[in-house]
Design a protein around this motif. Sequence first.
Motif, short mmCIF file in Angstrom:
data_model
loop_
_atom_site.label_atom_id
_atom_site.label_comp_id
_atom_site.label_asym_id
_atom_site.label_seq_id
_atom_site.Cartn_x
_atom_site.Cartn_y
_atom_site.Cartn_z
N ALA A 104 12.76 0.13 49.71
CA ALA A 104 13.24 1.52 49.77
C ALA A 104 14.61 1.59 49.10
CB ALA A 104 13.34 1.96 51.22
N PRO A 105 14.85 2.59 48.26
CA PRO A 105 16.18 2.70 47.64
C PRO A 105 17.22 3.08 48.70
CG PRO A 105 14.79 4.55 46.97
CD PRO A 105 13.94 3.66 47.83
N PRO A 106 18.49 2.70 48.48
CA PRO A 106 19.54 3.11 49.42
C PRO A 106 19.66 4.63 49.43
CG PRO A 106 20.37 1.52 47.80
CD PRO A 106 19.02 1.94 47.34
N ASP A 107 20.21 5.21 50.51
CA ASP A 107 20.26 6.68 50.56
C ASP A 107 21.27 7.21 49.54
OD1 ASP A 107 22.20 6.14 53.23
OD2 ASP A 107 22.78 7.82 51.94
N SER A 108 21.01 8.44 49.09
CA SER A 108 21.74 8.96 47.94
C SER A 108 23.23 9.15 48.24
CB SER A 108 21.12 10.26 47.44
OG SER A 108 21.04 11.17 48.51
N ALA A 109 23.58 9.46 49.51
CA ALA A 109 25.00 9.63 49.84
C ALA A 109 25.74 8.30 49.65
CB ALA A 109 25.14 10.12 51.27
N TRP A 110 25.10 7.22 50.07
CA TRP A 110 25.70 5.89 49.92
C TRP A 110 25.85 5.55 48.44
CZ3 TRP A 110 28.61 2.27 51.65
CH2 TRP A 110 28.50 0.96 51.18
N LEU A 111 24.80 5.83 47.67
CA LEU A 111 24.86 5.54 46.23
C LEU A 111 25.99 6.34 45.57
CD1 LEU A 111 21.04 5.45 45.35
CD2 LEU A 111 22.66 3.53 45.26
N GLY A 112 26.14 7.59 46.00
CA GLY A 112 27.20 8.44 45.43
C GLY A 112 28.58 7.87 45.73
N ARG A 113 28.77 7.43 46.98
CA ARG A 113 30.08 6.86 47.36
C ARG A 113 30.36 5.60 46.56
NH1 ARG A 113 28.88 8.21 52.55
NH2 ARG A 113 28.36 6.11 53.23
N CYS A 114 29.32 4.78 46.38
CA CYS A 114 29.49 3.53 45.63
C CYS A 114 29.86 3.82 44.18
CB CYS A 114 28.20 2.69 45.68
SG CYS A 114 27.95 1.95 47.30
N ARG A 115 29.17 4.81 43.58
CA ARG A 115 29.49 5.14 42.19
C ARG A 115 30.92 5.64 42.07
NH1 ARG A 115 24.39 7.40 42.02
NH2 ARG A 115 25.23 9.48 42.29
N GLN A 116 31.34 6.46 43.05
CA GLN A 116 32.67 7.04 42.98
C GLN A 116 33.77 5.98 43.09
OE1 GLN A 116 33.54 9.93 46.03
NE2 GLN A 116 35.28 10.75 44.89
N HIS A 117 33.54 5.00 43.93
CA HIS A 117 34.59 4.01 44.18
C HIS A 117 34.36 2.69 43.45
CE1 HIS A 117 36.53 6.55 47.14
NE2 HIS A 117 35.33 6.82 47.62
N GLY A 118 33.30 2.64 42.64
CA GLY A 118 33.03 1.41 41.89
C GLY A 118 32.61 0.27 42.80
N MET A 119 31.87 0.60 43.88
CA MET A 119 31.44 -0.45 44.82
C MET A 119 29.98 -0.80 44.57
SD MET A 119 33.07 0.76 48.43
CE MET A 119 31.83 2.02 48.63
N PRO A 120 29.60 -2.07 44.73
CA PRO A 120 28.20 -2.43 44.53
C PRO A 120 27.33 -1.96 45.70
CG PRO A 120 29.48 -4.35 45.21
CD PRO A 120 30.45 -3.22 45.04
N PRO A 121 26.30 -1.14 45.45
CA PRO A 121 25.50 -0.59 46.56
C PRO A 121 24.68 -1.64 47.31
CG PRO A 121 24.56 0.04 44.43
CD PRO A 121 25.88 -0.61 44.15
N LEU A 122 24.39 -2.78 46.66
CA LEU A 122 23.59 -3.81 47.34
C LEU A 122 24.48 -5.00 47.67
CD1 LEU A 122 20.48 -3.79 44.94
CD2 LEU A 122 20.86 -2.39 46.97
N ASP A 123 25.69 -4.71 48.13
CA ASP A 123 26.70 -5.73 48.36
C ASP A 123 26.15 -6.98 49.04
OD1 ASP A 123 29.17 -6.96 48.62
OD2 ASP A 123 29.48 -6.10 50.60
N ALA A 124 26.36 -8.12 48.40
CA ALA A 124 25.81 -9.37 48.92
C ALA A 124 26.74 -10.02 49.94
CB ALA A 124 25.56 -10.34 47.77
N GLN A 125 28.04 -9.78 49.78
CA GLN A 125 29.00 -10.53 50.60
C GLN A 125 28.94 -10.19 52.08
OE1 GLN A 125 32.69 -11.64 49.54
NE2 GLN A 125 31.97 -12.42 47.58
N GLY A 126 29.00 -8.89 52.37
CA GLY A 126 29.12 -8.51 53.78
C GLY A 126 27.80 -8.07 54.40
N ALA A 127 26.77 -7.90 53.57
CA ALA A 127 25.52 -7.31 54.08
C ALA A 127 24.79 -8.25 55.04
CB ALA A 127 24.62 -6.99 52.90
N PRO A 128 24.06 -7.69 56.02
CA PRO A 128 23.24 -8.55 56.87
C PRO A 128 22.10 -9.16 56.05
CG PRO A 128 22.85 -6.23 57.36
CD PRO A 128 23.93 -6.26 56.34
N LEU A 129 21.63 -10.31 56.47
CA LEU A 129 20.49 -10.92 55.78
C LEU A 129 19.24 -10.11 56.07
CD1 LEU A 129 21.00 -14.73 56.50
CD2 LEU A 129 20.91 -13.64 54.27
N PRO A 130 18.41 -9.85 55.06
CA PRO A 130 17.17 -9.11 55.33
C PRO A 130 16.35 -9.84 56.40
CG PRO A 130 17.54 -9.34 52.97
CD PRO A 130 18.57 -10.18 53.64
#
Length: 340
Positions: free
Chosen positions: A101-127
């Motif tokens: 499932a793609p990430p929700d659009s609000a999250w994607l928008g925030r990531c684009r605005q701040h130059g953040m990776p939407p699928l962040d590997a560092q802090g994300a929980p393991l699937p």
Amino acid sequence: MSADGLPARVPAGRQDLPRNRAGEALSFWTDMQKLLSPEEIAVSASGEGSTNRLPAARVFADRAARLRTLAEGHAMGDFLLFAARLAQAQQTLLDRRPPAAPPDSAWLGRCRQHGMPPLDAQGAPLPADWRDVLLALAAEAAPHAPAGLQQAVGELRAVPAARHEAVARAILRADEQLADPLELALAPLAGAALQVLWTARALALQPGDLPAGFEDSLCPACGSHPVASIVRIGDAGHGVRYATCSLCACEWHVTRIKCVPCHNTRGIAYLNLEGGAGALHPAVKAETCPECRGSLKIVSMEKDPMADAFADDLATLALDMLVDEAGFHRAGRNLFLFMP
Ligand SMILES: [Zn+2]
Ligand SMILES: [Zn+2]
């Protein structure tokens, strides 16, 4: 001709960009603020003029085919063939997964605005199913594993899940603290499993979902280090250079003759593997930077249209030794490769 001996060309549609003396389009993003205006975000969201490339759906199968070709007559042929089997197993598992499932659009928008990776590997929980992917990969790869890895693969199920998780976390954080022999032996399999999971998530994105134009040293999709960079041909813009993510296989545009880790453009020089009859592996050069002493490989599809950043990196470990001897350190990260 550019300083790296490769012809510098400006991709179609980018003729309006300022050029450097080599005629290469200078990045118009270099001076861009990390915070974009709403108009810029709208353009970025449309995917128009995106400087990022999402992975191909057959990325692991293509990698496996390239590894098999490179294994022929290679001093490390057995290792490359094992890597090919592992990549093929990755493709099988990727194909078996339902689309992410793609990430929700609000999250994607925030990531684009701040130059953040939407699928962040560092802090994300393991699937949740990450260990299932690991065990499935191990089962596929076990019969072909080199002797050193065979035992670790055999003992994999007996290793507590928490220990697997610690290895996965260390890989995602790019934490080089893996010193335990068992953890080191498990790392390529854990890395391969994480690549499947993050590539599946990247395949659910649209190019415009990613922050564009920052020309960063890390992946705009997941924040991981590049494995190498690649000069592409064809629809990606002829002669355009991209950095290839070590984890999710996304690619982002990087200027040629510029250090990817530190952005320095002065004193950049190139090393390659010389043989008796010229370059041994002409599609691969190591770009060295006197500023940060780092070195990232450039794999050229202009020299070999079948070249693959990940596979050609694995097949040119001799070049890393040359780089090391010349006083530079390897900046690329290859998840099939863990050294004590
Ligand atoms: Zn990535
Ligand atoms: Zn540098």
